[in-house]
Write a protein that holds these residues in place. Sequence first.
Motif, short mmCIF file in Angstrom:
data_model
loop_
_atom_site.label_atom_id
_atom_site.label_comp_id
_atom_site.label_asym_id
_atom_site.label_seq_id
_atom_site.Cartn_x
_atom_site.Cartn_y
_atom_site.Cartn_z
N TRP A 144 0.84 -1.19 0.00
CA TRP A 144 0.00 0.00 0.00
C TRP A 144 0.88 1.24 0.00
N ARG A 145 0.58 2.20 -0.85
CA ARG A 145 1.25 3.49 -0.81
C ARG A 145 0.22 4.58 -1.06
N PHE A 146 0.51 5.78 -0.58
CA PHE A 146 -0.38 6.89 -0.84
C PHE A 146 -0.36 7.24 -2.32
N ALA A 147 -1.45 7.82 -2.77
CA ALA A 147 -1.59 8.14 -4.20
C ALA A 147 -0.61 9.23 -4.62
N ASP A 148 -0.28 9.20 -5.87
CA ASP A 148 0.52 10.21 -6.54
C ASP A 148 0.01 10.23 -7.98
N THR A 149 0.55 11.09 -8.80
CA THR A 149 0.11 11.13 -10.20
C THR A 149 0.61 9.88 -10.93
N PRO A 150 -0.10 9.41 -11.93
CA PRO A 150 0.40 8.28 -12.72
C PRO A 150 1.79 8.52 -13.29
N SER A 174 6.20 12.74 2.71
CA SER A 174 6.38 12.95 1.27
C SER A 174 5.08 13.38 0.61
N THR A 175 3.95 12.87 1.09
CA THR A 175 2.67 13.26 0.50
C THR A 175 2.32 14.70 0.86
N GLU A 218 4.55 17.01 1.46
CA GLU A 218 5.48 17.82 0.67
C GLU A 218 5.02 17.90 -0.78
N LEU A 219 4.47 16.81 -1.30
CA LEU A 219 3.94 16.81 -2.66
C LEU A 219 2.85 17.87 -2.80
N ALA A 220 1.97 17.94 -1.81
CA ALA A 220 0.89 18.93 -1.84
C ALA A 220 1.43 20.35 -1.73
N GLU A 221 2.43 20.54 -0.87
CA GLU A 221 2.95 21.88 -0.65
C GLU A 221 3.76 22.38 -1.85
N ARG A 222 4.42 21.47 -2.56
CA ARG A 222 5.21 21.88 -3.72
C ARG A 222 4.35 22.25 -4.92
N SER A 223 3.17 21.68 -4.98
CA SER A 223 2.31 21.90 -6.14
C SER A 223 1.78 23.33 -6.16
N LYS A 224 1.71 23.91 -7.35
CA LYS A 224 1.18 25.27 -7.50
C LYS A 224 -0.34 25.29 -7.43
N SER A 225 -0.95 24.10 -7.48
CA SER A 225 -2.41 24.00 -7.47
C SER A 225 -2.82 22.87 -6.53
N ASP A 226 -4.08 22.91 -6.07
CA ASP A 226 -4.64 21.79 -5.30
C ASP A 226 -4.82 20.55 -6.16
N TRP A 227 -4.74 20.71 -7.48
CA TRP A 227 -5.03 19.63 -8.41
C TRP A 227 -3.74 19.14 -9.08
#
Length: 363
Positions: free
Chosen positions: A200-206, A272-273, A275-284
């Motif tokens: 199991w791992r948290f989601a990320d982009t394909p 890491s998840t 950080e992924l959200a914080e690095r993104s310029k958008s919520d999407w």
Amino acid sequence: MSLRFHWSLSQVGDKFRRANATADMKGLFSFETQIEFCQAAEQSGIDSLLMAFGFTRPDPMVLASALGQQTGRIKFMVACRPGVMSPTVFVQQINTVSALTNGRVHINIVTGHSPHELRYYGDSLEHDQRYERTDEFLSVCRAFWRRDGEVSFQGKYYDIQDGKLNTPFVSCERTSPEIFLGGNSELAEQLAIRHADCLWRFADTPDNLRSRIPQITAHGTEVGLLVSILARPTREAAVRDAYAMIESLSAKQAQPFGKEFAQKTDSVAYRSTLELAERSKSDWLTPWLWTGAIPYLGSPAIALVGGPEEIASAIMEYKEIGISQFLFMGWPDLDEMTFFGREILPLVREKEQEAAGLLQVHQ
């Protein structure tokens, strides 16, 4: 191979799971509500229900045994922390639950992500040491499930001498439980390859996952995503409700829970998840992968958001890169799971049949 879907039972009845500080969460629950949720899961095409482990929750092994007597098909994914008990006792307990439920039990191995809470249970090991211990723990468990004689094991953390268990694992499908293991770190991946049926791992982009997944599945270990879901009849309604939820949470929280928790955890997956959200310029991160709830509800709140067609297509995009299982959480869980089973799962199955037909044509 058809995709498999699981759901978290851990906070049924709490619409905004983990919206409050963990210390404020109560372990009390309605057994009748849990039974109703299990029965709804059976009707919604769900394979198993996660029974999480933690001081705010009832004991997952006991709860799975009780709910197993009230249900007929749903399986229970019982979480275990190796630092809490000996592997011999754990195998004995799981085998007993299998006998009581006709094999309807999986296990979800977690090494722990909150050092202060781990110490509640007398576990003071550091992150990497916990993975070393889990390796030994699962080596002993698997030896008992092989049932090819007495089990002896001498390691850094466990010393088992001439171990015997007369209660076998009971199932018409397997000789041992299906093993799931959670984590985003390289240590988690290597441990899953050695011992687990599925990581199991948290989601990320394909795109971010595309090169990582084959390195695990090549060894015969599946990869699944732990991801929240907010589905509505239309994408517009889903997006509207997602941001309405955030407004409600921001009004309640003095300090966003997700960021507060990230400061305390040593989990690579959680950090890491976030950080992924914080690095993104958008919520999407994609048109359907939303990070807006992570600061308020933590890393498990990374979510698929949209209408049935968008979410079914997103699920199939993950399948194309090698993801084969999903563990969902919803807001609220019962409504989301029922909507998923009625509106989204049939679309996924149709798309799987179409993809299989195209594959046959090209072969």
